[in-house]
Scaffold this motif. Structure first.
Motif, PDB file in Angstrom:
ATOM      1  N   GLY A   8       0.812  -1.200   0.000  1.00 22.95           N
ATOM      2  CA  GLY A   8       0.000   0.000   0.000  1.00 22.95           C
ATOM      3  C   GLY A   8       0.845   1.249   0.000  1.00 22.95           C
ATOM      4  N   THR A   9       0.514   2.188   0.861  1.00 27.08           N
ATOM      5  CA  THR A   9       1.278   3.426   0.952  1.00 27.08           C
ATOM      6  C   THR A   9       2.311   3.380   2.079  1.00 27.08           C
ATOM      7  OG1 THR A   9      -0.410   4.378   2.406  1.00 27.08           O
ATOM      8  CG2 THR A   9      -0.643   4.771   0.043  1.00 27.08           C
ATOM      9  N   ALA A  10       2.480   2.220   2.722  1.00 25.13           N
ATOM     10  CA  ALA A  10       3.489   2.086   3.766  1.00 25.13           C
ATOM     11  C   ALA A  10       4.877   2.208   3.158  1.00 25.13           C
ATOM     12  CB  ALA A  10       3.346   0.736   4.461  1.00 25.13           C
ATOM     13  N   PRO A  11       5.866   2.691   3.921  1.00 27.57           N
ATOM     14  CA  PRO A  11       7.210   2.853   3.367  1.00 27.57           C
ATOM     15  C   PRO A  11       7.841   1.532   2.947  1.00 27.57           C
ATOM     16  CG  PRO A  11       7.219   3.146   5.757  1.00 27.57           C
ATOM     17  CD  PRO A  11       5.789   3.102   5.330  1.00 27.57           C
ATOM     18  N   VAL A  12       7.549   0.462   3.652  1.00 27.49           N
ATOM     19  CA  VAL A  12       8.050  -0.879   3.343  1.00 27.49           C
ATOM     20  C   VAL A  12       6.989  -1.888   3.779  1.00 27.49           C
ATOM     21  CG1 VAL A  12      10.527  -0.382   3.550  1.00 27.49           C
ATOM     22  CG2 VAL A  12       9.205  -0.943   5.593  1.00 27.49           C
ATOM     23  N   ALA A  13       7.241  -3.167   3.508  1.00 24.95           N
ATOM     24  CA  ALA A  13       6.316  -4.203   3.959  1.00 24.95           C
ATOM     25  C   ALA A  13       6.249  -4.211   5.480  1.00 24.95           C
ATOM     26  CB  ALA A  13       6.768  -5.565   3.447  1.00 24.95           C
ATOM     27  N   LEU A  14       5.048  -4.431   6.005  1.00 22.79           N
ATOM     28  CA  LEU A  14       4.811  -4.456   7.446  1.00 22.79           C
ATOM     29  C   LEU A  14       4.431  -5.860   7.889  1.00 22.79           C
ATOM     30  CD1 LEU A  14       2.701  -1.189   7.848  1.00 22.79           C
ATOM     31  CD2 LEU A  14       5.165  -1.479   8.237  1.00 22.79           C
ATOM     32  N   SER A  15       4.917  -6.260   9.065  1.00 23.27           N
ATOM     33  CA  SER A  15       4.651  -7.582   9.595  1.00 23.27           C
ATOM     34  C   SER A  15       4.313  -7.490  11.077  1.00 23.27           C
ATOM     35  CB  SER A  15       5.870  -8.488   9.371  1.00 23.27           C
ATOM     36  OG  SER A  15       6.148  -8.636   7.991  1.00 23.27           O
ATOM     37  N   VAL A  16       3.990  -8.636  11.683  1.00 20.68           N
ATOM     38  CA  VAL A  16       3.552  -8.678  13.082  1.00 20.68           C
ATOM     39  C   VAL A  16       4.309  -9.778  13.817  1.00 20.68           C
ATOM     40  CG1 VAL A  16       1.591  -9.062  14.638  1.00 20.68           C
ATOM     41  CG2 VAL A  16       1.252  -7.838  12.468  1.00 20.68           C
ATOM     42  N   LEU A  17       4.713  -9.479  15.058  1.00 20.60           N
ATOM     43  CA  LEU A  17       5.346 -10.458  15.940  1.00 20.60           C
ATOM     44  C   LEU A  17       4.526 -10.572  17.219  1.00 20.60           C
ATOM     45  CD1 LEU A  17       7.765 -12.276  16.863  1.00 20.60           C
ATOM     46  CD2 LEU A  17       8.808 -10.193  17.763  1.00 20.60           C
ATOM     47  N   ALA A  18       4.214 -11.806  17.622  1.00 19.06           N
ATOM     48  CA  ALA A  18       3.455 -12.049  18.845  1.00 19.06           C
ATOM     49  C   ALA A  18       4.163 -13.116  19.672  1.00 19.06           C
ATOM     50  CB  ALA A  18       2.034 -12.494  18.511  1.00 19.06           C
ATOM     51  N   SER A  19       3.769 -13.219  20.936  1.00 25.04           N
ATOM     52  CA  SER A  19       4.387 -14.216  21.811  1.00 25.04           C
ATOM     53  C   SER A  19       3.335 -14.998  22.597  1.00 25.04           C
ATOM     54  CB  SER A  19       5.358 -13.547  22.785  1.00 25.04           C
ATOM     55  OG  SER A  19       4.697 -12.568  23.564  1.00 25.04           O
ATOM     56  N   GLY A  20       2.117 -15.020  22.099  1.00 28.31           N
ATOM     57  CA  GLY A  20       1.053 -15.705  22.839  1.00 28.31           C
ATOM     58  C   GLY A  20       0.709 -14.957  24.098  1.00 28.31           C
ATOM     59  N   GLY A  21       0.576 -13.643  23.989  1.00 29.56           N
ATOM     60  CA  GLY A  21       0.363 -12.791  25.148  1.00 29.56           C
ATOM     61  C   GLY A  21      -0.746 -13.274  26.057  1.00 29.56           C
ATOM     62  N   THR A  22      -0.393 -13.479  27.320  1.00 26.93           N
ATOM     63  CA  THR A  22      -1.337 -13.984  28.308  1.00 26.93           C
ATOM     64  C   THR A  22      -1.264 -13.065  29.514  1.00 26.93           C
ATOM     65  OG1 THR A  22      -0.856 -16.218  27.499  1.00 26.93           O
ATOM     66  CG2 THR A  22      -2.082 -16.037  29.565  1.00 26.93           C
ATOM     67  N   GLY A  23      -2.054 -11.989  29.489  1.00 24.32           N
ATOM     68  CA  GLY A  23      -2.049 -11.045  30.588  1.00 24.32           C
ATOM     69  C   GLY A  23      -2.686 -11.612  31.840  1.00 24.32           C
ATOM     70  N   VAL A  24      -2.411 -10.974  32.972  1.00 21.99           N
ATOM     71  CA  VAL A  24      -3.033 -11.386  34.239  1.00 21.99           C
ATOM     72  C   VAL A  24      -4.549 -11.369  34.073  1.00 21.99           C
ATOM     73  CG1 VAL A  24      -3.418 -10.671  36.619  1.00 21.99           C
ATOM     74  CG2 VAL A  24      -1.112 -10.640  35.667  1.00 21.99           C
ATOM     75  N   ASP A 313       3.969   7.845  11.847  1.00 22.18           N
ATOM     76  CA  ASP A 313       5.024   8.856  11.754  1.00 22.18           C
ATOM     77  C   ASP A 313       6.334   8.333  12.326  1.00 22.18           C
ATOM     78  OD1 ASP A 313       5.924  11.736  11.356  1.00 22.18           O
ATOM     79  OD2 ASP A 313       6.205  11.526  13.518  1.00 22.18           O
ATOM     80  N   ARG A 314       6.272   7.654  13.466  1.00 18.35           N
ATOM     81  CA  ARG A 314       7.500   7.101  14.063  1.00 18.35           C
ATOM     82  C   ARG A 314       8.070   5.972  13.204  1.00 18.35           C
ATOM     83  NH1 ARG A 314       7.625   6.322  20.514  1.00 18.35           N
ATOM     84  NH2 ARG A 314       9.784   5.844  19.903  1.00 18.35           N
ATOM     85  N   LEU A 315       7.202   5.155  12.624  1.00 23.81           N
ATOM     86  CA  LEU A 315       7.681   4.096  11.743  1.00 23.81           C
ATOM     87  C   LEU A 315       8.396   4.679  10.526  1.00 23.81           C
ATOM     88  CD1 LEU A 315       4.616   1.665  11.779  1.00 23.81           C
ATOM     89  CD2 LEU A 315       6.865   1.235  12.809  1.00 23.81           C
ATOM     90  N   GLU A 316       7.832   5.725   9.966  1.00 28.90           N
ATOM     91  CA  GLU A 316       8.435   6.329   8.778  1.00 28.90           C
ATOM     92  C   GLU A 316       9.763   6.994   9.104  1.00 28.90           C
ATOM     93  OE1 GLU A 316       5.197   8.744   7.389  1.00 28.90           O
ATOM     94  OE2 GLU A 316       3.943   6.957   7.147  1.00 28.90           O
ATOM     95  N   ARG A 317       9.851   7.607  10.281  1.00 23.61           N
ATOM     96  CA  ARG A 317      11.130   8.199  10.684  1.00 23.61           C
ATOM     97  C   ARG A 317      12.166   7.111  10.948  1.00 23.61           C
ATOM     98  NH1 ARG A 317      10.539  10.915  15.505  1.00 23.61           N
ATOM     99  NH2 ARG A 317       8.276  10.666  15.732  1.00 23.61           N
ATOM    100  N   LEU A 318      11.732   5.996  11.509  1.00 19.77           N
ATOM    101  CA  LEU A 318      12.648   4.878  11.717  1.00 19.77           C
ATOM    102  C   LEU A 318      13.144   4.335  10.372  1.00 19.77           C
ATOM    103  CD1 LEU A 318      13.981   2.752  13.587  1.00 19.77           C
ATOM    104  CD2 LEU A 318      11.888   1.385  13.329  1.00 19.77           C
ATOM    105  N   HIS A 319      12.239   4.241   9.418  1.00 21.39           N
ATOM    106  CA  HIS A 319      12.636   3.755   8.098  1.00 21.39           C
ATOM    107  C   HIS A 319      13.634   4.704   7.436  1.00 21.39           C
ATOM    108  CE1 HIS A 319      11.998   3.487   3.636  1.00 21.39           C
ATOM    109  NE2 HIS A 319      12.404   2.274   3.936  1.00 21.39           N
ATOM    110  N   GLU A 320      13.387   6.005   7.534  1.00 15.98           N
ATOM    111  CA  GLU A 320      14.314   6.971   6.954  1.00 15.98           C
ATOM    112  C   GLU A 320      15.692   6.869   7.594  1.00 15.98           C
ATOM    113  OE1 GLU A 320      12.535  10.765   7.463  1.00 15.98           O
ATOM    114  OE2 GLU A 320      10.901  10.393   6.035  1.00 15.98           O
TER     115      GLU A 320
END
Length: 355
Positions: A8-24, A313-320
């Protein structure tokens, strides 16, 4: 290696990382069900990869075995790449990992990633219970070479494992006189230091840098990776992914509250109290010392939290700044519902191509 499609219009491909989050207040069954739901959403929303990390004896995580979760998610998703981000290789025999990911690749050809790290994914006592020796990290490069040898049938003549074969894999295909239906999983080197960057470069493999861990120096690591990269048979130029913690909501205050739950979990880990995701109300009510407050504020601010526009905005600055080829969102707040809604908000912001 399969490179990511335009996103899309994202600066690069975007992905997701999870760890099976199990909150209290959440059972393991509920936490794992939320991970399945998150993966389904990421698949439909147009994200490129969905990875899970290996952790042990941590109350806030339920994925101790990424390969088991990948096997489940193959049947729950259609197009997203699935993988481990990562498998902590010194905890395992390389042949076993080659067999497991050979099976996964046979189940979903062209969709499997194998990210490899050398950290234990836990504390010292649990590492010992995993039969991990004190010098386990020292053997990581050799273990990695063995794993690549099993995956690619690449042991030289005279090697002690020349006649040991990972099944499923290319040897089995040759024995059965059929073409191999895959080239194996994409193998990534993971890390947050110049050491891992240099190793990935020497092997000519893609490199994933974990920016969610403290004050890791991503700029130096990526510079070393690019400057020392050696082309390989799977990758002819450097390819780097950077992962960052996120908490996304239409309500900036709620996003900050979720980011603070992860920060509190880090503080608890530093104090030897166990990595737990406490409810936001408990985090807010905690009477922190000045030193503890510094840690909490530092980890909260490192998280890319806020509205979709603010996080973008922070993602795009990180990419730059880094020139990363991919960016991965690490979701790890107390609320699984907010994590899932957050990746939907960002996908809509960037107009990612929905299924």
């Amino acid at each position: 290696m399969q490179l990511p499609p335009p996103s899309g219009t994202a600066p690069v491909a975007l992905s997701v990382l999870a760890s099976g989050g199990t909150g209290v207040g959440t059972t393991a069954t509920q936490g794992l069900a939320s991970t399945v739901s998150l993966a389904r959403a990421a698949d439909v929303l147009g994200y490129h990869r969905f990875w899970m990390s290996e952790h042990h004896a941590m109350g806030a995580t339920s994925v101790s075995s990424p390969p088991l979760m990948v096997a489940r998610l193959i049947a729950e998703t259609a197009r997203i790449r699935l993988g481990a981000g990562g498998v902590m290789l010194p905890n395992h025999a390389p042949l076993l990992i080659a067999e497991q990911f050979g099976m996964l690749e046979a189940l979903a050809p062209g969709r499997i990633d194998l990210g490899l790290g050398r950290a234990p994914g836990t504390d010292g006592a649990t590492a010992a219970a995993l039969r991990r020796g004190a010098d386990a990290n020292d053997g990581f490069p050799q273990q990695l070479l063995e794993l690549l040898g099993f995956l690619g049938e690449a042991f030289p003549a005279g090697h002690r494992y020349r006649n040991v074969h990972a099944v499923p894999g290319p040897w089995q295909a040759a024995q059965n006189r059929v073409p191999s239906d895959s080239v194996g999983p994409d193998v990534w080197v993971l890390g947050s230091s110049p050491y891992s960057a240099q190793l990935a470069a020497q092997l000519g493999r893609p490199y994933a840098f974990a920016l969610q861990f403290g004050d890791a120096d991503v700029d130096t690591a990526l510079r070393i990776y690019r400057e020392t990269f050696r082309p390989s048979d799977v990758l002819d130029h450097p390819h780097a992914l950077v992962s960052v913690p996120v908490a996304i909501s239409d309500d900036p205050a709620e996003a900050q509250r979720q980011a603070a739950t992860s920060a509190m979990a880090m503080l608890r880990m530093f104090k030897g109290q166990g990595y737990l995701l406490l409810p936001p109300e408990e985090v807010e009510a905690y009477s922190a010392t000045s030193q503890e407050r510094q840690i909490l504020d530092a980890y909260t601010s490192r998280s890319f939290h806020g509205t979709p526009a603010a996080v973008a905005d922070r993602l795009e600055r990180l990419h730059e700044r880094t020139g990363a080829d991919e960016l991965m969102l690490v979701v790890s707040g107390h609320s699984a519902a907010l994590d899932e809604h957050g990746i939907e908000l960002l996908a809509d912001h960037y107009h990612l191509p929905r299924a």
